[in-house]
Design a protein around this motif. Structure first.
Motif, PDB file in Angstrom:
ATOM      1  N   ASP A  40       0.821  -1.218   0.000  1.00 39.61           N
ATOM      2  CA  ASP A  40       0.000   0.000   0.000  1.00 39.61           C
ATOM      3  C   ASP A  40       0.851   1.262   0.000  1.00 39.61           C
ATOM      4  N   GLU A  41       2.166   1.087   0.013  1.00 44.04           N
ATOM      5  CA  GLU A  41       3.115   2.211  -0.012  1.00 44.04           C
ATOM      6  C   GLU A  41       2.776   3.257   1.053  1.00 44.04           C
ATOM      7  N   GLY A  42       2.642   2.771   2.294  1.00 48.11           N
ATOM      8  CA  GLY A  42       2.377   3.669   3.423  1.00 48.11           C
ATOM      9  C   GLY A  42       0.984   4.286   3.391  1.00 48.11           C
ATOM     10  N   LEU A  48      -2.920  -1.906  -7.338  1.00 45.57           N
ATOM     11  CA  LEU A  48      -1.985  -1.868  -8.451  1.00 45.57           C
ATOM     12  C   LEU A  48      -2.666  -2.576  -9.615  1.00 45.57           C
ATOM     13  N   GLU A  49      -2.740  -1.895 -10.738  1.00 44.47           N
ATOM     14  CA  GLU A  49      -3.358  -2.456 -11.932  1.00 44.47           C
ATOM     15  C   GLU A  49      -2.262  -3.023 -12.821  1.00 44.47           C
ATOM     16  N   LEU A  50      -2.407  -4.277 -13.211  1.00 44.28           N
ATOM     17  CA  LEU A  50      -1.413  -4.937 -14.054  1.00 44.28           C
ATOM     18  C   LEU A  50      -2.035  -5.294 -15.393  1.00 44.28           C
ATOM     19  N   GLU A  51      -1.357  -4.889 -16.462  1.00 42.33           N
ATOM     20  CA  GLU A  51      -1.796  -5.216 -17.814  1.00 42.33           C
ATOM     21  C   GLU A  51      -0.733  -6.062 -18.489  1.00 42.33           C
ATOM     22  N   HIS A  52      -1.156  -6.843 -19.473  1.00 41.28           N
ATOM     23  CA  HIS A  52      -0.243  -7.682 -20.244  1.00 41.28           C
ATOM     24  C   HIS A  52      -0.876  -7.963 -21.606  1.00 41.28           C
ATOM     25  N   TYR A  53      -0.083  -8.521 -22.513  1.00 43.59           N
ATOM     26  CA  TYR A  53      -0.600  -8.997 -23.786  1.00 43.59           C
ATOM     27  C   TYR A  53      -0.819 -10.501 -23.648  1.00 43.59           C
ATOM     28  N   PRO A  54      -2.092 -10.942 -23.644  1.00 42.69           N
ATOM     29  CA  PRO A  54      -2.354 -12.384 -23.534  1.00 42.69           C
ATOM     30  C   PRO A  54      -1.641 -13.161 -24.636  1.00 42.69           C
ATOM     31  N   ALA A 129      -4.846   6.399  -3.155  1.00 42.35           N
ATOM     32  CA  ALA A 129      -5.846   6.507  -2.094  1.00 42.35           C
ATOM     33  C   ALA A 129      -6.764   7.707  -2.264  1.00 42.35           C
ATOM     34  N   ASP A 130      -6.305   8.739  -2.981  1.00 42.99           N
ATOM     35  CA  ASP A 130      -7.159   9.915  -3.200  1.00 42.99           C
ATOM     36  C   ASP A 130      -8.166   9.699  -4.334  1.00 42.99           C
ATOM     37  N   GLY A 131      -8.203   8.488  -4.900  1.00 49.77           N
ATOM     38  CA  GLY A 131      -9.165   8.154  -5.938  1.00 49.77           C
ATOM     39  C   GLY A 131      -8.660   8.335  -7.354  1.00 49.77           C
ATOM     40  N   THR A 132      -7.470   8.864  -7.507  1.00 52.49           N
ATOM     41  CA  THR A 132      -6.919   9.059  -8.845  1.00 52.49           C
ATOM     42  C   THR A 132      -6.091   7.850  -9.270  1.00 52.49           C
ATOM     43  N   ILE A 133      -5.822   7.799 -10.562  1.00 50.87           N
ATOM     44  CA  ILE A 133      -4.963   6.743 -11.101  1.00 50.87           C
ATOM     45  C   ILE A 133      -3.622   7.367 -11.426  1.00 50.87           C
TER      46      ILE A 133
END
Length: 151
Positions: A40-42, A48-54, A129-133
């Motif tokens: 959670d980095e404090g 954490l959103e993880l993307e990949h190429y299937p 945590a503030d709702g932003t990406i």
């Protein structure tokens, strides 16, 4: 035995170890596991959103697992990597290596994780945590230095 999975669902570490142990039928003398967790980095992150190429990611991880198997005498390897949104405390990656002796299992697991951390075709983006990406996360110099020791 080699098994590579990329999935959105959480993984069960005990089940992965039990399956590999059962499949090896007593041939291995050591099984090493590494589980990478989302931090959670404090309190700064909600995920954490993880993307990949299937297809591409599985193939590339399979290639590096083959490199590890050529370098160390492994009886089995299991790699599970998550994609999608992962919450703090949840597993992102699991590496399980099995060998006749502990040194090969430890070294192969470390090699695989160094590769996954720096070279695997995954992209990570912070959910704050503030709702932003937030932005996309880059590998650190420490990660790159760790991977360089295997060259």
């Amino acid at each position: 035995m080699t098994d590579v999975s990329i999935q959105s669902a959480p993984f069960d570490v005990a089940d992965a170890i039990a399956r590999l142990t059962r499949d090896l039928q007593g041939r291995a003398g050591a099984i090493v596991t590494f589980t990478g967790l989302c931090r959670d980095e404090g309190g700064r992150l909600t995920g954490l959103e993880l993307e990949h190429y299937p297809g591409m990611a599985e193939e590339e991880i399979g290639r590096v697992v083959a490199t590890a198997r050529a370098r160390w005498p492994l009886q089995g390897v299991r790699v599970i990597h998550r994609h999608g949104l992962v919450a703090p405390g949840d597993g992102i990656v699991l590496v399980v290596t099995a060998s006749s002796h502990r040194v090969a299992a430890f070294e192969a697991a470390s090699f695989l994780m160094d590769y996954l951390k720096t070279q695997a075709p995954f992209w990570k983006r912070e959910h704050l945590a503030d709702g932003t990406i937030g932005g996309w996360v880059e590998a650190t110099q420490g990660d790159d230095a760790a991977a360089a020791r295997w060259i």
